[in-house]
Design a protein around this motif. Structure first.
Motif, PDB file in Angstrom:
ATOM      1  N   HIS A  76       0.830  -1.202   0.000  1.00 27.41           N
ATOM      2  CA  HIS A  76       0.000   0.000   0.000  1.00 27.41           C
ATOM      3  C   HIS A  76       0.870   1.260   0.000  1.00 27.41           C
ATOM      4  N   ASP A  77       1.909   1.283   0.816  1.00 30.72           N
ATOM      5  CA  ASP A  77       2.839   2.416   0.825  1.00 30.72           C
ATOM      6  C   ASP A  77       3.470   2.604  -0.553  1.00 30.72           C
ATOM      7  N   TRP A  78       3.865   1.491  -1.167  1.00 24.88           N
ATOM      8  CA  TRP A  78       4.497   1.540  -2.491  1.00 24.88           C
ATOM      9  C   TRP A  78       3.531   2.161  -3.507  1.00 24.88           C
ATOM     10  N   PHE A 108      -8.303   9.019   5.992  1.00 26.28           N
ATOM     11  CA  PHE A 108      -7.172   9.813   6.448  1.00 26.28           C
ATOM     12  C   PHE A 108      -5.920   9.674   5.589  1.00 26.28           C
ATOM     13  N   GLY A 109      -5.941   8.815   4.599  1.00 27.77           N
ATOM     14  CA  GLY A 109      -4.747   8.555   3.799  1.00 27.77           C
ATOM     15  C   GLY A 109      -4.412   9.618   2.783  1.00 27.77           C
ATOM     16  N   ARG A 110      -5.339  10.485   2.437  1.00 25.11           N
ATOM     17  CA  ARG A 110      -5.092  11.514   1.415  1.00 25.11           C
ATOM     18  C   ARG A 110      -3.858  12.348   1.768  1.00 25.11           C
ATOM     19  N   ARG A 111      -3.710  12.652   3.026  1.00 25.00           N
ATOM     20  CA  ARG A 111      -2.570  13.454   3.481  1.00 25.00           C
ATOM     21  C   ARG A 111      -1.246  12.744   3.190  1.00 25.00           C
ATOM     22  N   PHE A 112      -1.179  11.457   3.451  1.00 21.27           N
ATOM     23  CA  PHE A 112       0.048  10.698   3.236  1.00 21.27           C
ATOM     24  C   PHE A 112       0.269  10.409   1.765  1.00 21.27           C
ATOM     25  N   TYR A 113      -0.811  10.237   1.015  1.00 18.58           N
ATOM     26  CA  TYR A 113      -0.709   9.993  -0.421  1.00 18.58           C
ATOM     27  C   TYR A 113       0.025  11.152  -1.089  1.00 18.58           C
ATOM     28  N   GLY A 114      -0.369  12.350  -0.799  1.00 19.14           N
ATOM     29  CA  GLY A 114       0.277  13.523  -1.375  1.00 19.14           C
ATOM     30  C   GLY A 114       1.722  13.672  -0.949  1.00 19.14           C
ATOM     31  N   THR A 155       3.827   5.665  -5.905  1.00 15.54           N
ATOM     32  CA  THR A 155       3.821   5.711  -7.370  1.00 15.54           C
ATOM     33  C   THR A 155       2.764   6.655  -7.909  1.00 15.54           C
ATOM     34  N   GLY A 156       1.747   6.969  -7.111  1.00 16.01           N
ATOM     35  CA  GLY A 156       0.736   7.921  -7.528  1.00 16.01           C
ATOM     36  C   GLY A 156      -0.206   7.429  -8.598  1.00 16.01           C
ATOM     37  N   ARG A 157      -0.468   6.147  -8.648  1.00 12.27           N
ATOM     38  CA  ARG A 157      -1.323   5.606  -9.700  1.00 12.27           C
ATOM     39  C   ARG A 157      -2.796   5.551  -9.329  1.00 12.27           C
ATOM     40  N   GLY A 158      -3.189   6.210  -8.288  1.00 11.58           N
ATOM     41  CA  GLY A 158      -4.590   6.243  -7.904  1.00 11.58           C
ATOM     42  C   GLY A 158      -4.812   5.780  -6.480  1.00 11.58           C
ATOM     43  N   LYS A 159      -5.260   6.695  -5.653  1.00 15.45           N
ATOM     44  CA  LYS A 159      -5.459   6.399  -4.243  1.00 15.45           C
ATOM     45  C   LYS A 159      -6.570   5.380  -4.029  1.00 15.45           C
ATOM     46  N   ALA A 160      -7.691   5.540  -4.715  1.00 18.75           N
ATOM     47  CA  ALA A 160      -8.823   4.618  -4.522  1.00 18.75           C
ATOM     48  C   ALA A 160      -8.430   3.188  -4.881  1.00 18.75           C
ATOM     49  N   ARG A 161      -7.691   3.032  -5.965  1.00 22.67           N
ATOM     50  CA  ARG A 161      -7.244   1.693  -6.373  1.00 22.67           C
ATOM     51  C   ARG A 161      -6.286   1.103  -5.335  1.00 22.67           C
ATOM     52  N   ALA A 162      -5.360   1.922  -4.847  1.00 25.18           N
ATOM     53  CA  ALA A 162      -4.401   1.453  -3.840  1.00 25.18           C
ATOM     54  C   ALA A 162      -5.128   1.036  -2.562  1.00 25.18           C
ATOM     55  N   ASP A 163      -6.123   1.818  -2.165  1.00 25.39           N
ATOM     56  CA  ASP A 163      -6.864   1.508  -0.942  1.00 25.39           C
ATOM     57  C   ASP A 163      -7.661   0.217  -1.087  1.00 25.39           C
ATOM     58  N   LEU A 164      -8.291   0.030  -2.239  1.00 21.02           N
ATOM     59  CA  LEU A 164      -9.064  -1.192  -2.462  1.00 21.02           C
ATOM     60  C   LEU A 164      -8.162  -2.420  -2.525  1.00 21.02           C
ATOM     61  N   MET A 165      -7.001  -2.287  -3.164  1.00 22.60           N
ATOM     62  CA  MET A 165      -6.060  -3.394  -3.211  1.00 22.60           C
ATOM     63  C   MET A 165      -5.532  -3.714  -1.809  1.00 22.60           C
ATOM     64  N   PHE A 166      -5.391  -2.691  -0.991  1.00 21.65           N
ATOM     65  CA  PHE A 166      -4.972  -2.870   0.398  1.00 21.65           C
ATOM     66  C   PHE A 166      -5.984  -3.739   1.147  1.00 21.65           C
ATOM     67  N   LEU A 167      -7.264  -3.408   0.998  1.00 24.07           N
ATOM     68  CA  LEU A 167      -8.306  -4.204   1.646  1.00 24.07           C
ATOM     69  C   LEU A 167      -8.258  -5.661   1.161  1.00 24.07           C
ATOM     70  N   CYS A 168      -8.132  -5.861  -0.131  1.00 32.85           N
ATOM     71  CA  CYS A 168      -8.062  -7.231  -0.677  1.00 32.85           C
ATOM     72  C   CYS A 168      -6.875  -7.987  -0.090  1.00 32.85           C
ATOM     73  N   ASN A 169      -5.715  -7.344  -0.039  1.00 35.25           N
ATOM     74  CA  ASN A 169      -4.527  -7.997   0.501  1.00 35.25           C
ATOM     75  C   ASN A 169      -4.679  -8.318   1.983  1.00 35.25           C
ATOM     76  N   LEU A 170      -5.279  -7.402   2.734  1.00 40.66           N
ATOM     77  CA  LEU A 170      -5.527  -7.671   4.155  1.00 40.66           C
ATOM     78  C   LEU A 170      -6.417  -8.904   4.322  1.00 40.66           C
ATOM     79  N   LEU A 171      -7.478  -8.962   3.542  1.00 46.14           N
ATOM     80  CA  LEU A 171      -8.404 -10.097   3.636  1.00 46.14           C
ATOM     81  C   LEU A 171      -7.739 -11.394   3.212  1.00 46.14           C
TER      82      LEU A 171
END
Length: 127
Positions: A56-58, A106-112, A62-78
Motif C-alpha cells: 500500500h505504501d508503495w 485519512f490517507g489523502r494526506r500521506f498519499y500527497g 507511485t501515484g497511480r490512484g489512491k482509490a485503487r491502492a486503498d481497495l487493493m490494500f483491503l483485498c490484501n488484508l483479507l
C-alpha cells in the motif's frame, strides 16, 4: 499466499522498497511513533499484515490512484487474514475493514506526501 502487487514492487530491491515502505501506520518520529504504532499495529488479531501495508505504501508512492491502492490494500488484508483460523476470521475481517476505512478517510494526506517526496528525490537525481 500471493498478494496483489504492482510488478514494480515485485522487481524492486529491499533497499529501494525501504525508501517508500514502513509497514503499517505513518512515518512518525519520537513519542508520536509509539502512539501511532500502538493505534495502528502491524498485526490483526495475531496475523502479520506488514506486507499488505508495504504494498500500500508503495502504491501511494507511485501515484497511480489512491482509490485503487486503498481497495487493493483491503483485498490484501483479507487474503492474509483468511489464511489463518476460520474461527477468528470474522474478527479479523472487521479489523481489515477498519484499516481500509482509516486509509480511505485519512490517507489523502500521506498519499500527497509520498508523491511529493518522490518528485523531490527525482529532481535531486536520487529517484
Amino acid at each position: 499466499m500471493d498478494l496483489f502487487a504492482p510488478e514494480s514492487y515485485r522487481r524492486a530491491t529491499a533497499l529501494h522498497r525501504s525508501r517508500y515502505c514502513n509497514g503499517c501506520g505513518g512515518a512518525a518520529s519520537g513519542w508520536l511513533s509509539w502512539l501511532v504504532n500502538w493505534l495502528i499495529p502491524d498485526t490483526i488479531w495475531g496475523m502479520d499484515v506488514t506486507e499488505a501495508c508495504n504494498i500500500h505504501d508503495w502504491q501511494y508512492s507511485t501515484g497511480r490512484g489512491k482509490a485503487r491502492a486503498d481497495l487493493m490494500f483491503l483485498c490484501n488484508l483479507l487474503i492474509l487474514c483468511s489464511s489463518g483460523s476460520r474461527w477468528i476470521f470474522p474478527l479479523r475481517a472487521l479489523r481489515c475493514l477498519t484499516f481500509y476505512l482509516a486509509v480511505t478517510m485519512f490517507g489523502r494526506r500521506f498519499y500527497g506526501r509520498k508523491i511529493a517526496a518522490k518528485v523531490r528525490r527525482h529532481v535531486r537525481g536520487r529517484g
